[in-house]
Design a protein around this motif. Structure first.
Motif, PDB file in Angstrom:
ATOM      1  N   LEU A   1       0.823  -1.208   0.000  1.00 42.28           N
ATOM      2  CA  LEU A   1       0.000   0.000   0.000  1.00 42.28           C
ATOM      3  C   LEU A   1       0.860   1.262   0.000  1.00 42.28           C
ATOM      4  O   LEU A   1       0.477   2.283  -0.581  1.00 42.28           O
ATOM      5  CB  LEU A   1      -0.936   0.005   1.210  1.00 42.28           C
ATOM      6  CG  LEU A   1      -2.046  -1.051   1.183  1.00 42.28           C
ATOM      7  CD1 LEU A   1      -2.769  -1.110   2.526  1.00 42.28           C
ATOM      8  CD2 LEU A   1      -3.039  -0.762   0.062  1.00 42.28           C
ATOM      9  N   SER A   2       2.026   1.203   0.629  1.00 40.66           N
ATOM     10  CA  SER A   2       2.908   2.369   0.670  1.00 40.66           C
ATOM     11  C   SER A   2       3.456   2.725  -0.704  1.00 40.66           C
ATOM     12  O   SER A   2       3.768   3.883  -0.976  1.00 40.66           O
ATOM     13  CB  SER A   2       4.065   2.119   1.643  1.00 40.66           C
ATOM     14  OG  SER A   2       3.605   2.035   2.968  1.00 40.66           O
ATOM     15  N   LYS A   3       3.575   1.723  -1.576  1.00 42.76           N
ATOM     16  CA  LYS A   3       4.083   1.981  -2.929  1.00 42.76           C
ATOM     17  C   LYS A   3       3.168   2.934  -3.704  1.00 42.76           C
ATOM     18  O   LYS A   3       3.626   3.675  -4.569  1.00 42.76           O
ATOM     19  CB  LYS A   3       4.211   0.665  -3.699  1.00 42.76           C
ATOM     20  CG  LYS A   3       5.292  -0.264  -3.185  1.00 42.76           C
ATOM     21  CD  LYS A   3       5.267  -1.579  -3.950  1.00 42.76           C
ATOM     22  CE  LYS A   3       6.307  -2.555  -3.423  1.00 42.76           C
ATOM     23  NZ  LYS A   3       6.234  -3.867  -4.132  1.00 42.76           N
ATOM     24  N   LYS A   4       1.871   2.892  -3.381  1.00 46.66           N
ATOM     25  CA  LYS A   4       0.896   3.711  -4.101  1.00 46.66           C
ATOM     26  C   LYS A   4       0.516   4.969  -3.326  1.00 46.66           C
ATOM     27  O   LYS A   4      -0.299   5.767  -3.805  1.00 46.66           O
ATOM     28  CB  LYS A   4      -0.365   2.889  -4.366  1.00 46.66           C
ATOM     29  CG  LYS A   4      -0.111   1.564  -5.069  1.00 46.66           C
ATOM     30  CD  LYS A   4      -1.367   0.731  -5.125  1.00 46.66           C
ATOM     31  CE  LYS A   4      -1.103  -0.653  -5.696  1.00 46.66           C
ATOM     32  NZ  LYS A   4      -2.318  -1.506  -5.713  1.00 46.66           N
ATOM     33  N   ALA A   5       1.092   5.147  -2.141  1.00 46.17           N
ATOM     34  CA  ALA A   5       0.689   6.248  -1.263  1.00 46.17           C
ATOM     35  C   ALA A   5       1.629   7.442  -1.407  1.00 46.17           C
ATOM     36  O   ALA A   5       2.758   7.319  -1.888  1.00 46.17           O
ATOM     37  CB  ALA A   5       0.679   5.767   0.184  1.00 46.17           C
TER      38      ALA A   5
END
Length: 258
Positions: free
Chosen positions: A167-171
């Motif tokens: 999720l952090s990759k897209k945040a």
């Protein structure tokens, strides 16, 4: 207490887990964070978990304490993950002595008695130098370091750390930082729950835990653990409940996860 946990995609290579035959599917995505089966587990139920005697500090006393408490923490977590129908595999626990220690996820400078959890190898590295061996062994500090290492391991097994990385990759940077705080604070809550669950078995009084142990080793502003006041809040919350059921930081008020 220093705890270094590299939450990097490159350190998160997946591998097979050795769980029970009845284990269910590991949750993924946002649901792994907000609706994890860990939050439906009961209190820890551990008997016969005795804290080993530790007098004057030396390398072998440190090593023996870590080894004995590793057995205790494994005994505590194993049935809870089975209850949650999550696969369980014991983490590797390694002990190292020196000012600079090479681990399975890099080389680290040891400030006192530190710990690091390496995600790729699912290994807790307990490290100490001469400064950390002065006087008597600080048993509460060692217990805290080891129990937080176990907490990160449980988050890995439950799909929480993988979900965080994905999720952090897209945040945005701000969103990724907030997510990291929630993961770190949850680890403190899980550590508190485990510690609270075995506290009486170790021969300590509940008053000692409430007044002395909680908040003694606040991590401060280091890493992704949120504000010191919130660190104490989540550790105390877990300690008093003695259960991971109160550790859902992902649906908590924003003020409690900063």
């Amino acid at each position: 207490m220093s705890l270094i946990v590299p939450l990097l995609a490159g350190v998160l290579a997946s591998s097979a887990l050795s769980g029970t035959a009845s284990a269910g599917r590991v949750p993924t995505g946002a649901g792994a964070l907000t609706k994890n089966p860990l939050y439906k587990t009961e209190k820890f139920a551990v008997d016969g978990c005795e804290e080993p005697f530790a007098g004057s500090a030396d390398v072998e006393v440190f090593r023996r304490y870590v080894k004995d408490m590793d057995v205790c923490l494994d005994k505590a977590w194993r049935p809870l993950l089975r209850e949650a129908r999550l696969p369980y595999g014991k983490p590797k626990v390694r002990f190292s002595y020196g000012d600079r220690v090479k681990t399975s996820c890099g080389t680290f400078t040891v400030n006192n008695s530190d710990s690091v959890y390496c995600l790729r190898t699912k290994t807790i590295h307990m490290m100490v130098n001469d400064y950390g061996l002065r006087g008597e062994i600080d048993k509460p500090k060692l217990l805290e370091s080891l129990s937080i290492g176990y907490a990160f391991h449980v988050q890995k097994l439950a799909g929480i750390l993988d979900a965080q990385v994905n999720l952090s990759k897209k945040a945005s940077k701000r969103e990724a930082t907030a997510l990291g705080n929630k993961v770190g604070l949850q680890a403190l809550c899980l550590s508190g729950a485990l510690t609270g669950g075995i506290w009486d078995s170790l021969g300590h009084t509940r008053e000692h835990g409430q007044k002395y142990y909680i908040g003694r080793h606040v991590i401060g502003e280091y890493g992704s653990f949120g504000k010191p006041a919130n660190q104490v809040y989540w550790f105390r919350r877990g300690f008093e409940a003695e259960s991971p059921s109160v550790c859902n930081t992902f649906t908590a008020p924003v003020s409690k996860v900063k």
